[in-house]
Write a protein that holds these residues in place. Structure first.
Motif, short mmCIF file in Angstrom:
data_model
loop_
_atom_site.label_atom_id
_atom_site.label_comp_id
_atom_site.label_asym_id
_atom_site.label_seq_id
_atom_site.Cartn_x
_atom_site.Cartn_y
_atom_site.Cartn_z
N GLU A 102 0.83 -1.21 0.00
CA GLU A 102 0.00 0.00 0.00
C GLU A 102 0.87 1.26 0.00
O GLU A 102 0.56 2.24 -0.67
N LEU A 103 1.97 1.22 0.73
CA LEU A 103 2.90 2.37 0.78
C LEU A 103 3.53 2.60 -0.59
O LEU A 103 3.63 3.74 -1.06
N GLY A 104 3.96 1.51 -1.23
CA GLY A 104 4.60 1.62 -2.55
C GLY A 104 5.83 2.49 -2.50
O GLY A 104 6.66 2.37 -1.59
N ASP A 105 5.95 3.40 -3.45
CA ASP A 105 7.10 4.30 -3.51
C ASP A 105 6.79 5.68 -2.95
O ASP A 105 7.55 6.63 -3.15
N LYS A 106 5.67 5.80 -2.24
CA LYS A 106 5.28 7.09 -1.68
C LYS A 106 6.16 7.45 -0.47
O LYS A 106 6.70 6.56 0.20
N THR A 107 6.28 8.71 -0.18
CA THR A 107 7.04 9.16 0.99
C THR A 107 6.33 8.73 2.27
O THR A 107 6.95 8.20 3.20
N TYR A 108 5.03 8.98 2.31
CA TYR A 108 4.19 8.58 3.42
C TYR A 108 2.98 7.84 2.85
O TYR A 108 2.76 7.84 1.64
N PHE A 109 2.19 7.24 3.70
CA PHE A 109 1.05 6.47 3.20
C PHE A 109 0.06 7.33 2.42
O PHE A 109 -0.58 6.86 1.49
N GLY A 110 -0.05 8.61 2.81
CA GLY A 110 -0.96 9.51 2.11
C GLY A 110 -0.31 10.27 0.97
O GLY A 110 -0.94 11.15 0.37
N GLY A 111 0.92 9.96 0.66
CA GLY A 111 1.64 10.68 -0.40
C GLY A 111 2.80 11.46 0.18
O GLY A 111 3.67 10.90 0.84
N GLU A 112 2.80 12.77 -0.04
CA GLU A 112 3.89 13.61 0.47
C GLU A 112 3.62 14.13 1.89
O GLU A 112 4.49 14.71 2.52
N THR A 113 2.40 13.92 2.36
CA THR A 113 2.00 14.47 3.66
C THR A 113 1.90 13.39 4.72
O THR A 113 1.20 12.38 4.53
N PHE A 114 2.58 13.59 5.83
CA PHE A 114 2.49 12.70 6.99
C PHE A 114 1.07 12.78 7.55
O PHE A 114 0.56 13.87 7.80
N GLY A 115 0.42 11.63 7.72
CA GLY A 115 -0.98 11.70 8.14
C GLY A 115 -1.47 10.51 8.93
O GLY A 115 -0.73 9.83 9.64
N TYR A 116 -2.76 10.24 8.77
CA TYR A 116 -3.52 9.31 9.59
C TYR A 116 -2.92 7.91 9.65
O TYR A 116 -2.73 7.35 10.73
N VAL A 117 -2.63 7.31 8.50
CA VAL A 117 -2.12 5.93 8.48
C VAL A 117 -0.71 5.87 9.05
O VAL A 117 -0.34 4.93 9.76
N ASP A 118 0.10 6.89 8.75
CA ASP A 118 1.45 6.95 9.32
C ASP A 118 1.38 6.99 10.86
O ASP A 118 2.12 6.29 11.55
N ILE A 119 0.48 7.83 11.37
CA ILE A 119 0.31 7.94 12.83
C ILE A 119 -0.19 6.62 13.41
O ILE A 119 0.24 6.19 14.48
N ALA A 120 -1.10 5.94 12.68
CA ALA A 120 -1.65 4.67 13.15
C ALA A 120 -0.57 3.59 13.28
O ALA A 120 -0.62 2.75 14.17
N MET A 121 0.42 3.62 12.39
CA MET A 121 1.40 2.53 12.30
C MET A 121 2.71 2.80 13.02
O MET A 121 3.36 1.87 13.52
N ILE A 122 3.14 4.05 13.10
CA ILE A 122 4.53 4.32 13.49
C ILE A 122 4.88 3.85 14.90
O ILE A 122 6.02 3.50 15.18
N GLY A 123 3.91 3.79 15.80
CA GLY A 123 4.20 3.35 17.16
C GLY A 123 4.72 1.92 17.24
O GLY A 123 5.44 1.57 18.18
N PHE A 124 4.38 1.11 16.25
CA PHE A 124 4.86 -0.28 16.24
C PHE A 124 6.36 -0.34 15.99
O PHE A 124 7.01 -1.33 16.34
#
Length: 219
Positions: free
Chosen positions: A138-160
């Motif tokens: 799902e991430l693919g070659d994107k910087t963040y899960f939502g594209g160039e902007t750090f957001g919801y999915v990044d926040i959901a996952m990064i604690g792991f």
């Protein structure tokens, strides 16, 4: 009158880390109150009488429970800066889907990796890697899960991420070997001040797990 923001949390919780990151991203000052989950405070039980769990975000005396709901609440209550969720309804729905996926599919196997042995642990390790590979796709070659902007999915996952070292040691595998793009993403996230401030050192997690296993009766 200034907002009163209190966070009832437990430092190793990857769910509490979400709320901490979200608050830091919005530059919200908050009163952090560490909770003993083995001796729950009357205040925690009062603020979350249904689940009796952390994290609990209390905004001007009103409790908001469940970490992903808190992230969305923070985004809507303090709209300054980057929005965590996309404005496009479809992209917004997709972000919420992946946040839900992380809650339902990623956390369970981690518990088996550090808390089980033998075949059960091996099954947990296999499932965990499969789930990470889905996220990496799902991430693919994107910087963040939502594209160039750090957001919801990044926040959901990064604690792991701060748990990865202990999971690798317990399960005898390498996440970077299996999911190099996901590790590169995590390292990018760690460079953000909000994330660096909110996640404990992985060594601290590694030292904590044997203590946790004793507390919950796992040898």
């Amino acid at each position: 009158m200034a907002d009163e923001v209190i966070l009832l949390d437990y430092w190793p919780s990857m769910f509490g880390m979400r709320t901490r990151v979200a608050l830091e991203e919005k530059n919200i000052k908050f009163d952090y109150r560490e909770q003993d989950l083995f001796n729950k405070s009357p205040f925690l039980l009062e603020m979350n009488p249904v689940h009796k769990k952390i994290p609990v975000l209390i905004h001007n005396g009103k409790p908001v429970c469940e970490s992903l709901i808190q992230v969305e609440y923070i985004d809507e209550t303090w709209p300054g800066g980057n929005s965590f969720l996309p404005s496009d309804p479809y992209q917004r729905a997709q972000a919420k889907f992946w946040g839900d996926f992380i809650d339902k599919k990623v956390y369970g196997p981690t518990r088996l990796i550090w808390g089980a042995k033998g075949e059960e642990q091996e099954a947990g390790t296999k499932e965990f890697i499969e789930m990470l590979k889905m996220l990496e796709s799902e991430l693919g070659d994107k910087t963040y899960f939502g594209g160039e902007t750090f957001g919801y999915v990044d926040i959901a996952m990064i604690g792991f991420y701060c748990w990865f070292d202990v999971l690798e040691k317990c399960g005898n595998f390498s996440i970077e070997a299996e999911c190099p793009k996901l590790i590169a993403w995590a390292k990018r996230c760690m460079k953000r001040e909000s994330v660096g401030k909110s996640l404990p050192n992985s060594d601290k997690i590694t030292k904590f797990v044997p203590e946790l296993k004793k507390k919950i009766g796992i040898e």
